[in-house]
Design a protein around this motif. Sequence first.
Motif, PDB file in Angstrom:
ATOM      1  N   SER A 129       4.618  11.530   4.701  1.00 47.58           N
ATOM      2  CA  SER A 129       3.821  11.336   5.952  1.00 47.58           C
ATOM      3  C   SER A 129       2.338  11.829   5.863  1.00 47.58           C
ATOM      4  O   SER A 129       2.001  12.664   5.026  1.00 47.58           O
ATOM      5  CB  SER A 129       4.740  12.252   6.952  1.00 47.58           C
ATOM      6  OG  SER A 129       4.469  13.625   6.792  1.00 47.58           O
ATOM      7  N   PRO A 130       1.593  11.607   6.949  1.00 42.69           N
ATOM      8  CA  PRO A 130       0.323  12.079   6.961  1.00 42.69           C
ATOM      9  C   PRO A 130       0.438  13.646   6.792  1.00 42.69           C
ATOM     10  O   PRO A 130      -0.436  14.237   6.219  1.00 42.69           O
ATOM     11  CB  PRO A 130      -0.202  11.784   8.188  1.00 42.69           C
ATOM     12  CG  PRO A 130       0.505  10.456   8.597  1.00 42.69           C
ATOM     13  CD  PRO A 130       1.794  10.395   8.087  1.00 42.69           C
ATOM     14  N   ARG A 131       1.181  14.338   7.565  1.00 42.47           N
ATOM     15  CA  ARG A 131       1.147  15.888   7.623  1.00 42.47           C
ATOM     16  C   ARG A 131       1.544  16.295   6.365  1.00 42.47           C
ATOM     17  O   ARG A 131       0.767  17.314   5.488  1.00 42.47           O
ATOM     18  CB  ARG A 131       2.309  16.419   8.611  1.00 42.47           C
ATOM     19  CG  ARG A 131       2.437  17.818   8.473  1.00 42.47           C
ATOM     20  CD  ARG A 131       1.147  18.480   8.886  1.00 42.47           C
ATOM     21  NE  ARG A 131       1.062  18.529  10.403  1.00 42.47           N
ATOM     22  CZ  ARG A 131      -0.001  19.127  11.036  1.00 42.47           C
ATOM     23  NH1 ARG A 131      -1.141  19.070  10.349  1.00 42.47           N
ATOM     24  NH2 ARG A 131      -0.027  18.713  12.309  1.00 42.47           N
ATOM     25  N   LYS A 162      -6.893   6.568  14.734  1.00 44.77           N
ATOM     26  CA  LYS A 162      -5.896   6.918  15.699  1.00 44.77           C
ATOM     27  C   LYS A 162      -6.932   7.298  17.017  1.00 44.77           C
ATOM     28  O   LYS A 162      -6.566   7.018  18.255  1.00 44.77           O
ATOM     29  CB  LYS A 162      -5.174   7.997  15.410  1.00 44.77           C
ATOM     30  CG  LYS A 162      -3.998   8.461  16.263  1.00 44.77           C
ATOM     31  CD  LYS A 162      -3.057   9.364  15.584  1.00 44.77           C
ATOM     32  CE  LYS A 162      -3.753  10.632  15.497  1.00 44.77           C
ATOM     33  NZ  LYS A 162      -2.709  11.802  14.962  1.00 44.77           N
ATOM     34  N   GLU A 215      -6.614  10.007   4.787  1.00 40.88           N
ATOM     35  CA  GLU A 215      -6.083  10.770   5.905  1.00 40.88           C
ATOM     36  C   GLU A 215      -7.166  10.832   6.845  1.00 40.88           C
ATOM     37  O   GLU A 215      -6.840  10.720   8.076  1.00 40.88           O
ATOM     38  CB  GLU A 215      -5.568  12.138   5.394  1.00 40.88           C
ATOM     39  CG  GLU A 215      -4.269  12.141   4.650  1.00 40.88           C
ATOM     40  CD  GLU A 215      -3.361  11.321   5.578  1.00 40.88           C
ATOM     41  OE1 GLU A 215      -2.888  11.475   6.418  1.00 40.88           O
ATOM     42  OE2 GLU A 215      -2.770  10.235   4.754  1.00 40.88           O
ATOM     43  N   ARG A 239      -7.290   7.513   8.788  1.00 44.93           N
ATOM     44  CA  ARG A 239      -6.116   7.396   9.657  1.00 44.93           C
ATOM     45  C   ARG A 239      -6.374   8.318  11.066  1.00 44.93           C
ATOM     46  O   ARG A 239      -6.004   7.668  12.213  1.00 44.93           O
ATOM     47  CB  ARG A 239      -4.611   8.075   8.925  1.00 44.93           C
ATOM     48  CG  ARG A 239      -4.318   7.193   8.006  1.00 44.93           C
ATOM     49  CD  ARG A 239      -2.954   7.927   7.371  1.00 44.93           C
ATOM     50  NE  ARG A 239      -2.653   7.572   6.270  1.00 44.93           N
ATOM     51  CZ  ARG A 239      -1.446   6.358   5.789  1.00 44.93           C
ATOM     52  NH1 ARG A 239      -1.371   5.773   6.944  1.00 44.93           N
ATOM     53  NH2 ARG A 239      -1.332   6.114   4.639  1.00 44.93           N
ATOM     54  N   GLU A 240      -6.945   9.576  10.841  1.00 44.48           N
ATOM     55  CA  GLU A 240      -7.350  10.271  12.118  1.00 44.48           C
ATOM     56  C   GLU A 240      -8.364   9.618  13.063  1.00 44.48           C
ATOM     57  O   GLU A 240      -8.148   9.632  14.406  1.00 44.48           O
ATOM     58  CB  GLU A 240      -7.687  11.735  11.612  1.00 44.48           C
ATOM     59  CG  GLU A 240      -6.303  12.487  11.056  1.00 44.48           C
ATOM     60  CD  GLU A 240      -5.514  12.800  12.063  1.00 44.48           C
ATOM     61  OE1 GLU A 240      -5.724  13.313  13.177  1.00 44.48           O
ATOM     62  OE2 GLU A 240      -4.231  12.647  11.750  1.00 44.48           O
ATOM     63  N   GLN A 283      -1.425  15.921   3.917  1.00 48.66           N
ATOM     64  CA  GLN A 283      -2.462  17.044   4.271  1.00 48.66           C
ATOM     65  C   GLN A 283      -2.030  18.328   3.413  1.00 48.66           C
ATOM     66  O   GLN A 283      -2.906  18.963   2.667  1.00 48.66           O
ATOM     67  CB  GLN A 283      -2.564  17.242   5.515  1.00 48.66           C
ATOM     68  CG  GLN A 283      -3.184  16.370   6.368  1.00 48.66           C
ATOM     69  CD  GLN A 283      -3.381  16.431   7.718  1.00 48.66           C
ATOM     70  OE1 GLN A 283      -2.434  17.234   8.384  1.00 48.66           O
ATOM     71  NE2 GLN A 283      -4.279  15.956   8.580  1.00 48.66           N
ATOM     72  N   PHE A 328       0.886   6.877  -0.381  1.00 48.28           N
ATOM     73  CA  PHE A 328       0.501   7.103   1.233  1.00 48.28           C
ATOM     74  C   PHE A 328       1.484   6.424   2.038  1.00 48.28           C
ATOM     75  O   PHE A 328       1.419   6.683   3.287  1.00 48.28           O
ATOM     76  CB  PHE A 328      -0.845   6.674   1.293  1.00 48.28           C
ATOM     77  CG  PHE A 328      -1.952   7.512   0.851  1.00 48.28           C
ATOM     78  CD1 PHE A 328      -2.747   8.222   1.582  1.00 48.28           C
ATOM     79  CD2 PHE A 328      -2.320   7.455  -0.676  1.00 48.28           C
ATOM     80  CE1 PHE A 328      -3.695   9.058   0.965  1.00 48.28           C
ATOM     81  CE2 PHE A 328      -3.209   8.105  -1.171  1.00 48.28           C
ATOM     82  CZ  PHE A 328      -3.882   8.966  -0.334  1.00 48.28           C
ATOM     83  N   ALA A 380      -4.133   2.465   5.369  1.00 50.73           N
ATOM     84  CA  ALA A 380      -4.802   3.923   6.251  1.00 50.73           C
ATOM     85  C   ALA A 380      -5.363   3.095   7.434  1.00 50.73           C
ATOM     86  O   ALA A 380      -5.843   3.775   8.310  1.00 50.73           O
ATOM     87  CB  ALA A 380      -5.780   4.481   5.277  1.00 50.73           C
ATOM     88  N   ASP A 426      -3.616   1.426  -0.758  1.00 51.47           N
ATOM     89  CA  ASP A 426      -3.706   2.637   0.286  1.00 51.47           C
ATOM     90  C   ASP A 426      -4.644   2.547   1.248  1.00 51.47           C
ATOM     91  O   ASP A 426      -4.643   3.052   2.430  1.00 51.47           O
ATOM     92  CB  ASP A 426      -3.678   4.056  -0.734  1.00 51.47           C
ATOM     93  CG  ASP A 426      -2.617   4.316  -1.373  1.00 51.47           C
ATOM     94  OD1 ASP A 426      -1.343   3.761  -1.005  1.00 51.47           O
ATOM     95  OD2 ASP A 426      -2.625   4.855  -2.496  1.00 51.47           O
TER      96      ASP A 426
END
Length: 219
Positions: A158-160, A74, A67, A70-71, A163, A154, A99, A95
């Motif tokens: 969703s990413p959220r 982005k 995760e 990904r952040e 988390q 993954f 990512a 995964d």
Amino acid sequence: MKKTRILLVDDHHVVRRGVAGVIGDARPEWEVCGEASTGREAVAAAASLKPDVVVMDISMPDMNGLEATREILKNNPGTEVLILSVHESDQIVHDVLAAGARGYILKQDAGTDLIAALEAVRLHRLFFTARVSEVVLSGYLGRAAAGTLPDAPFSRLSPRELQIVQLVAESKSNKEVSNILHLSVKTVESHRAHIMEKLGIHSVTELVRYAIRNNIVES
């Protein structure tokens, strides 16, 4: 000549020191520009330090390495991520690629493969050791033959949602999750209900088992 700036991310100080030592011995012209021990710290550090490469563990508290990857990608599209992990499965490699990471090596291979992996990803090339490629191929062929190729967690969540799964599995209350993610408690509750319905899970205990089984948190 512009130095290659590297951010080290692992929740174990001794691992970060070991990786820094390998890099310093082999490539004194490269620079370890910072360190982080959680995924959230990594995202913040990448935003301020703008590293060329992030060496990232997967299993960390608060936000796992995928995760965080990904952040980071982005917000910092010029940065590359190399995953350095103890996990050895074709699903994890799937995964990692999903990512956006460029490379994946096992910690046990760091002494022999870390520098080559960093050389590759800093030039925006993919890097996987022979051992990892073997794991991916044998795992895929075995599942394909058995007709049991599963959806990756993954990609299912969703990413959220990922988390929230991680924080709940780390025994965070809805109020704590809402504070960490800057959401209302009602929104967190709604996400939890949707996640459990999507996964066919009926209790927090089952959700924790799911998180451990899929390497979202460590056991």
